[in-house]
Design an enzyme around this catalytic site. Structure first.
Site, PDB file in Angstrom:
ATOM      1  N   THR A 183     -50.476  28.805  39.006  1.00  0.00           N
ATOM      2  CA  THR A 183     -49.782  27.839  38.562  1.00  0.00           C
ATOM      3  C   THR A 183     -49.971  27.603  37.116  1.00  0.00           C
ATOM      4  OG1 THR A 183     -50.059  26.776  40.746  1.00  0.00           O
ATOM      5  CG2 THR A 183     -49.501  25.104  39.089  1.00  0.00           C
TER       6      THR A 183
ATOM      7  N   ARG B 229     -22.016  13.756  29.059  1.00  0.00           N
ATOM      8  CA  ARG B 229     -21.218  14.905  28.196  1.00  0.00           C
ATOM      9  C   ARG B 229     -20.011  14.788  28.822  1.00  0.00           C
ATOM     10  NH1 ARG B 229     -22.189  19.444  25.126  1.00  0.00           N
ATOM     11  NH2 ARG B 229     -20.039  19.911  24.328  1.00  0.00           N
TER      12      ARG B 229
END
Length: 384
Positions: A380, A104
């Site tokens: 988790t 970009r």
């Protein structure tokens, strides 16, 4: 190393290339899905699409074809195809690995906080949207060459030559491109060089006329001969930087020298058993897409509901929350902390889903305060 699939996003229109079956551009007009045996090229312009098909037929892989199409679009699709802008690329390798390339545009080293504030102390949209003050350091040329050299199989000279031919010899304008030129005539008048290039002696180009770009052909030839140095150094860069300085812009040779594409870990998600792989920040599209799909996964749409009022209502309401989060939380990882894990969480999507009712909520009432109220557990989270 070969590729099975690649999506290649330009800055403005985001044309996407999928290589799963070879297609003649005329088939795009049919309603039925198109199937073939070996490869597919899809782009926003039929001439550029055919360039990609020819690269595949020569034995090139998906990246070879994507880069060839990218350079061809800079010629045949002026509204969005570019060598002066930037882009993102997502590649799925044959070994199963997914990689993304961020090329970009970047802000100049000379950029500063109040660069878009006018002399009266107010934000001036023109400074950020028009002219050289709005321009970023271009990344397309560096990004496409980087991808080609690391993941392609063909030489730059071979994949860029079709674009050079199209610029030099010209191509027949289709109805869409001719109409685009005509519709933007009022904007071209603001810039003498654009008005000269994108009009036929001051008059709108018409469908089926030949459109040539000899100056662009010379620029592409310089890239062919010298690689990225043909664009970021030498006479091309000299002309570019001279004009930038004359018109009050900020980009310098140091910016051009220091520009480099960056490989980033893709964002991933699961939607009804399908794995989603997309571009991470600074692109906002990948996180926004997965967050949206996570919300929609809580609905159970029946085939007959497709396109119904209820379907559209639920889709639009979910999009409102996603775009509120996009505005508040998404940015460039190099400069800000993006709460990527939280935004991609299934539990957070459930939190948003429970806020959606059967009545439309005005966008002005939707605040991106979900993450401050929602707390993920300490366990988790596993992705498969």
């Amino acid at each position: 190393m070969t590729q099975r699939l690649i999506s290649f996003n330009f800055w403005l229109l985001l044309p996407v290339f999928f290589f799963t079956s070879v297609i003649n551009n005329s088939f795009c007009r049919t309603k039925e899905p198109v199937k073939a045996a070996h490869g597919m090229v899809v782009s926003a312009n039929g001439i550029a699409t055919n360039v990609g098909v020819e690269i595949l037929e020569k034995g090139g892989n998906a990246v070879d074809a994507a880069v060839a199409v990218g350079f061809a679009l800079s010629v045949t699709y002026p509204a969005a195809g570019n060598i002066g802008g930037g882009g993102f690329m997502v590649i799925h390798l044959k070994n199963g690995k997914d990689v993304t390339i961020d090329y970009r545009e970047k802000a100049s080293i000379k950029a500063f906080r109040n660069m878009f504030i006018n002399k009266s102390g107010h934000f001036d949209p023109a400074l950020s949207q028009k002219g050289t003050t709005s321009a970023g350091v271009p990344g397309s040329v560096a990004g496409m060459i980087y991808a080609l050299q690391k993941y392609g199989t063909m030489k730059l000279a071979e994949v860029i030559q079709p674009a050079i031919n199209l610029a030099e010899k010209g191509f027949i304008l289709d109805r869409y491109t001719a109409h685009s030129f005509k519709e933007n005539l009022k904007y071209f008048k603001e810039y003498p060089s654009s008005f000269k290039k994108f009009t036929n002696n001051g008059h709108p180009y018409k469908q089926n006329e030949i459109f040539k770009q000899p100056e662009l052909a010379k620029t592409l030839e310089a890239i062919k001969e010298n690689g990225r140095d043909g664009f970021y150094k030498g006479w091309v860069a000299d002309l570019f930087l001279k004009k930038i300085k004359k018109l009050g812009g900020y980009i310098t040779q140091e910016d051009m020298d220091k520009y480099n594409p960056v490989e980033r870990e893709p964002v991933t998600g699961i939607y009804r058993g399908y794995k989603i792989v997309s571009m991470p920040p600074p692109s906002s599209g990948g996180i926004a897409l997965i967050e949206l799909l996570n919300i929609l996964e809580n609905y159970h749409f029946k085939p007959e509901q497709w396109g119904s009022g209820d379907y559209i209502h639920e889709l639009v309401e979910a999009m409102k929350y996603v775009y509120a989060d996009r505005t508040a939380y998404l940015g460039d990882h190099d400069f800000v902390k993006v709460p990527e894990k939280e935004l991609l969480s299934k539990k957070y999507a459930g939190y948003i889903f429970n806020k959606i009712t059967n009545k439309a909520t005005p966008a002005s009432e939707i605040k991106a305060d979900g993450l401050s109220q929602y707390h993920e557990s300490n366990e988790t989270t596993h992705y498969s």
